[in-house]
Enzyme design. Sequence first.
Site, PDB file in Angstrom:
ATOM      1  N   LYS A  26       0.847  -1.209   0.000  1.00 26.11           N
ATOM      2  CA  LYS A  26       0.000   0.000   0.000  1.00 26.11           C
ATOM      3  C   LYS A  26       0.878   1.253   0.000  1.00 26.11           C
ATOM      4  CE  LYS A  26      -3.852  -2.503   1.808  1.00 26.11           C
ATOM      5  NZ  LYS A  26      -4.689  -2.972   2.898  1.00 26.11           N
ATOM      6  N   GLN A  34      -5.180  -2.192   8.988  1.00 33.43           N
ATOM      7  CA  GLN A  34      -4.985  -3.471   8.303  1.00 33.43           C
ATOM      8  C   GLN A  34      -5.601  -4.609   9.120  1.00 33.43           C
ATOM      9  OE1 GLN A  34      -3.480  -3.884   5.167  1.00 33.43           O
ATOM     10  NE2 GLN A  34      -4.328  -5.931   5.392  1.00 33.43           N
ATOM     11  N   ASP A  61     -11.470   1.920   3.013  1.00 33.34           N
ATOM     12  CA  ASP A  61     -11.758   0.499   2.790  1.00 33.34           C
ATOM     13  C   ASP A  61     -13.256   0.279   2.548  1.00 33.34           C
ATOM     14  OD1 ASP A  61      -9.472  -1.058   2.730  1.00 33.34           O
ATOM     15  OD2 ASP A  61      -9.325  -1.230   4.927  1.00 33.34           O
TER      16      ASP A  61
END
Length: 283
Positions: free
Chosen positions: A51, A95, A118
Site C-alpha cells: 500500500k 490493516q 476500505d
Amino acid sequence: MELISGKEIQELTFREIREEVQSLKDKGIEACLAVIIVGNDPASRVYVNNKKKACETVGIKSLEYALPEETTTEELLDLIEKLNSDEAVNGILCQLPVPKHINKLAVIESISPEKDVDCFHPVNVGKLSLGRAQLVPCTPAGVIRMLDVAGVEIEGKRAVVIGRSDIVGKPMGIMLMERNATVTVCHSKTKDLSSITKQADILVATVGKQKLVTADMVKEGAVVIDVGINRNGEGKLCGDVDFENVAPHCSKITPVPGGVGPMTITMLMKNTVTATKIQNNIK
Ligand code: NAD
C-alpha cells in the site's frame, strides 16, 4: 478467449490517479493516507508495504502507524480519533486482521465514514446499498473497473457471484445490481451450484477454494472473474477457477496472479483521492 490483465488495468488507472493527485497538488492539496498495522502478522506486513509503494507510485503521501501486538482497543481507538480530526489526513485504514483481543467492529466503526477508504463502515455499506456510495469497497470496485475497461457490457446481463463475504461477495452483488445486471449470489449452502453458474454471462468467484469452478459449470462465452487467492499443492498461487480447463470456454477471463489482485490496491488509491476531494469540496 481474451485475458483481462489486472496489471495493465492497474497501470492505466494509476496514470489517471497520478493526474488527479497532481491536479490536487496544483491546488495546494496533498492527498494523504494513514495506514495502521497492529502486531507482527507477516502477510499484513506485506500488504501494508504494498500500500505504501502504491501511494509512492501515484504521489499520495502515506503515513504508517505500526503498533505492538499488545496494543489495547482503547489505545487504537485513541489513535484513530486523532487521525479522524487531523485535517491533513484524508484516508484511514487499519490493516485486518487485528489481534484477537482487539474489538474489530469498534475499530471499523470508529473510522470517520468520510475517511473510510476500505468502505467497511456501516454508513458506507448502507450508502452502497442505497446507490449513494462515494467511497466504494476496493475489491468489487476493482472487478467493475476491469469489466468496464475490458468492454464487458453489464446492463441486462445475468451475473452470478459465488461467495457472500462482507468485503467482496455481498458488495459485488450490490454493485452488479446497481449496474443493471440480474444478480444471483451463491454461497456454501447453495444447492446445485452448477445449475446456477451455468446461467451466468458474468461469473465472479470469491470463495477461497482452488478449482471450485470447473469447466462444466461455465456457460460457453461467459466472462469469468476469479477473486480467489489460494496456494496449490506445489505452493503456487492460484484462484478459485480451474483456469486451464475453464479458459477455453470463456470470452474473457482473469488470471491468478495478475488478475483481480492488483486492482484492490488500485481502488484503494482511487478512494483516497475521492475522499480528499470530498473533504475539500472538489467535484
Ligand atoms: P470469505 O472466506 O469471507 O467467504 C467465502 C465465501 O465463500 C462464503 O460466503 C461462503 O459461503 C462461500 N463458500 C464457501 N464454500 C463454498 C462452496 N463450496 N460453494 C459456494 N460458496 C462457498 O471470502 P472472501 O473474503 O470473499 O475471500 C474469498 C477469496 O478471495 C479468498 O481466497 C481471498 O484470499 C480472496 N480475496 C482476494 C482479494 C483480491 O484482492 N484479489 C481480496 C479479498 C479476498
